[in-house]
Design an enzyme around this catalytic site. Structure first.
Site, PDB file in Angstrom:
ATOM      1  N   HIS A   1       4.711   5.859  11.619  1.00 35.01           N
ATOM      2  CA  HIS A   1       4.255   5.718  10.228  1.00 35.01           C
ATOM      3  C   HIS A   1       3.301   6.891   9.963  1.00 35.01           C
ATOM      4  O   HIS A   1       2.091   6.711   9.803  1.00 35.01           O
ATOM      5  CB  HIS A   1       3.560   4.363  10.066  1.00 35.01           C
ATOM      6  CG  HIS A   1       3.348   3.920   8.648  1.00 35.01           C
ATOM      7  ND1 HIS A   1       3.517   4.736   7.541  1.00 35.01           N
ATOM      8  CD2 HIS A   1       2.961   2.702   8.152  1.00 35.01           C
ATOM      9  CE1 HIS A   1       3.238   4.045   6.447  1.00 35.01           C
ATOM     10  NE2 HIS A   1       2.907   2.812   6.790  1.00 35.01           N
TER      11      HIS A   1
ATOM     12  N   ARG B   1       0.796  -1.221   0.000  1.00 33.83           N
ATOM     13  CA  ARG B   1       0.000   0.000   0.000  1.00 33.83           C
ATOM     14  C   ARG B   1       0.832   1.276   0.000  1.00 33.83           C
ATOM     15  O   ARG B   1       0.597   2.184  -0.801  1.00 33.83           O
ATOM     16  CB  ARG B   1      -0.908   0.051   1.251  1.00 33.83           C
ATOM     17  CG  ARG B   1      -2.183  -0.698   1.142  1.00 33.83           C
ATOM     18  CD  ARG B   1      -2.555  -1.295   2.486  1.00 33.83           C
ATOM     19  NE  ARG B   1      -1.583  -2.318   2.802  1.00 33.83           N
ATOM     20  CZ  ARG B   1      -1.676  -3.569   2.356  1.00 33.83           C
ATOM     21  NH1 ARG B   1      -2.725  -3.936   1.682  1.00 33.83           N
ATOM     22  NH2 ARG B   1      -0.747  -4.463   2.610  1.00 33.83           N
ATOM     23  N   THR B   2       1.770   1.362   0.921  1.00 29.64           N
ATOM     24  CA  THR B   2       2.484   2.632   1.086  1.00 29.64           C
ATOM     25  C   THR B   2       3.283   2.948  -0.175  1.00 29.64           C
ATOM     26  O   THR B   2       3.226   4.064  -0.709  1.00 29.64           O
ATOM     27  CB  THR B   2       3.408   2.552   2.322  1.00 29.64           C
ATOM     28  OG1 THR B   2       2.650   2.057   3.419  1.00 29.64           O
ATOM     29  CG2 THR B   2       3.987   3.916   2.659  1.00 29.64           C
TER      30      THR B   2
HETATM   31  N1   CP Z   1      -0.440  -0.105   5.805  1.00 26.66           N
HETATM   32  C1   CP Z   1       0.788  -0.319   5.287  1.00 26.66           C
HETATM   33  O1   CP Z   1       1.802   0.315   5.661  1.00 26.66           O
HETATM   34  O2   CP Z   1       0.814  -1.300   4.332  1.00 26.66           O
HETATM   35  P1   CP Z   1       2.093  -1.747   3.511  1.00 26.66           P
HETATM   36  O3   CP Z   1       3.036  -2.424   4.492  1.00 26.66           O
HETATM   37  O4   CP Z   1       1.593  -2.691   2.458  1.00 26.66           O
HETATM   38  O5   CP Z   1       2.743  -0.526   2.935  1.00 26.66           O
END
Ligand code: CP
Length: 341
Positions: free
Chosen positions: A162, A84-85
């Protein structure tokens, strides 16, 4: 806009080891061109609202910003897996007319030859206009930011913070439940959960009742609890081992994965794995208005049947990563945000 704590905290240079920012004296223009975003502690209520309001504008009409950053390159440095990020930052930069330069996997980079993080970021800042860094070590983003002048955005540092996830979480909460007079339950891995630490700090800018639900071994770090207690005029916090006593009162339930990869001892993980799970039966006790969120990825903590209920907001939440990261990049890469007035 975006000046309340910008003048004091957000834009003012080099974070110290504990993520605080120091170093005053730059003009607003310089501040905005040299921002690092390391932790949500940097963000005031006005800062947050500025980003969320701009994200809402972008959500309503993406075409208004489609070519705004046509010559901009964003450097992606992901030393830890991400879906996602990484992809939403890439989407956001491209939707603003820019492009990305991706270090790729650690295995395919010169990190395998022993290159330090400091050297890596110093090299890639020469190729790009801003950097996005994910790293397994807590504090890595703070350290890396000391070596670069372009804005560096912390996309997750171990069990630390985050903050861009937090901005999209706040956007989702605002859309579904509102940010003031909010009762939220945050459940799962509160010890190692960087999304939790960042969210709890950011929510302390609003009138919130925050319930932290976890096994004793995965409670919120004591320093975070201490910091939240300092905001007790606005924020009430409680800690629980069971969700049952608080579920009916919640506006939002924020579920997190027990992160196997963060445990130093596999036995410690096995003692808590699978203990905190939500299914449709659990939600019988919840308000009809309850919004269920999760930063994703999930493993087994939310049953797939919950996806079909009106409670589920976690895919919407993931999608909100694009307008929110577009808004953040636009504000950071524009002249002090003045281009957007
Ligand atoms: N929510 C999140 O940080 O997902 P990823 O680890 O896939 O980036």
């Amino acid at each position: 806009m975006w000046r309340s704590r910008v003048d004091a905290v957000f834009a003012l240079g080099t974070p110290t080891a504990n993520g605080e920012i120091e170093g005053l004296g730059k003009s607003l223009h310089e501040q905005m061109r040299h921002d690092h975003l390391i932790t949500s502690k940097q963000l005031s209520r006005a800062d947050i609202e500025r980003v969320l309001d701009h994200a809402a504008e972008i959500d309503a009409d993406r075409s208004a910003v489609a070519d705004r950053h046509a010559d901009t390159l964003l450097g992606l440095l992901f030393f830890e897996p991400s879906t996602r990020t990484k992809m939403s930052f890439e989407t956001a930069m491209k939707r603003l007319g820019g492009d990305v330069v991706d270090m790729g996997s650690v295995e395919s980079s010169s990190v395998t030859k022993g290159e330090t993080l400091a050297d890596t970021v110093r090299v890639i800042e020469g190729y790009t206009d801003a950097l996005v860094l994910r790293h397994p070590k807590q504090g890595a983003a703070t350290m890396a930011s000391e070596f670069v002048d372009v804005p560096l955005l912390n996309a997750g540092d171990g069990a630390g913070h985050h903050p861009t996830q937090t901005l999209l979480d706040l956007y989702t909460i605002r859309e579904n439940a509102g940010l003031d007079d909010l009762t939220i339950g945050i459940m799962g891995d509160l010890k190692y959960g960087r999304t939790v630490h960042s969210l709890a700090y950011a929510l302390s800018n609003f009138d919130t009742r925050q319930h932290f639900i976890s096994p004793e071994s995965l409670q919120l770090p004591r320093e975070v609890v201490y910091d939240l207690h300092q905001e007790q005029e606005r924020v009430q916090i409680r800690e629980h081992e069971s969700i049952d006593e608080v579920l009916p009162s919640l506006d939002v339930l924020y579920v997190t994965r027990i992160q196997r990869e963060r445990f130093p001892d596999e036995n410690e993980y096995q003692q808590v794995a699978g203990k905190y799970q939500i299914d449709t039966e659990t939600l019988d006790a919840a308000s009809d208005e309850l919004t269920v969120m999760h930063p994703l990825p999930r493993v087994d903590e939310i049953a797939p049947a919950v996806d079909e209920t009106d409670h589920a907001a976690y895919f919407e939440q993931a999608h909100n990563g694009v307008p929110v990261r577009m808004a953040l990049l636009d504000l950071l890469l524009s002249n002090g945000g003045e281009d957007n007035e």
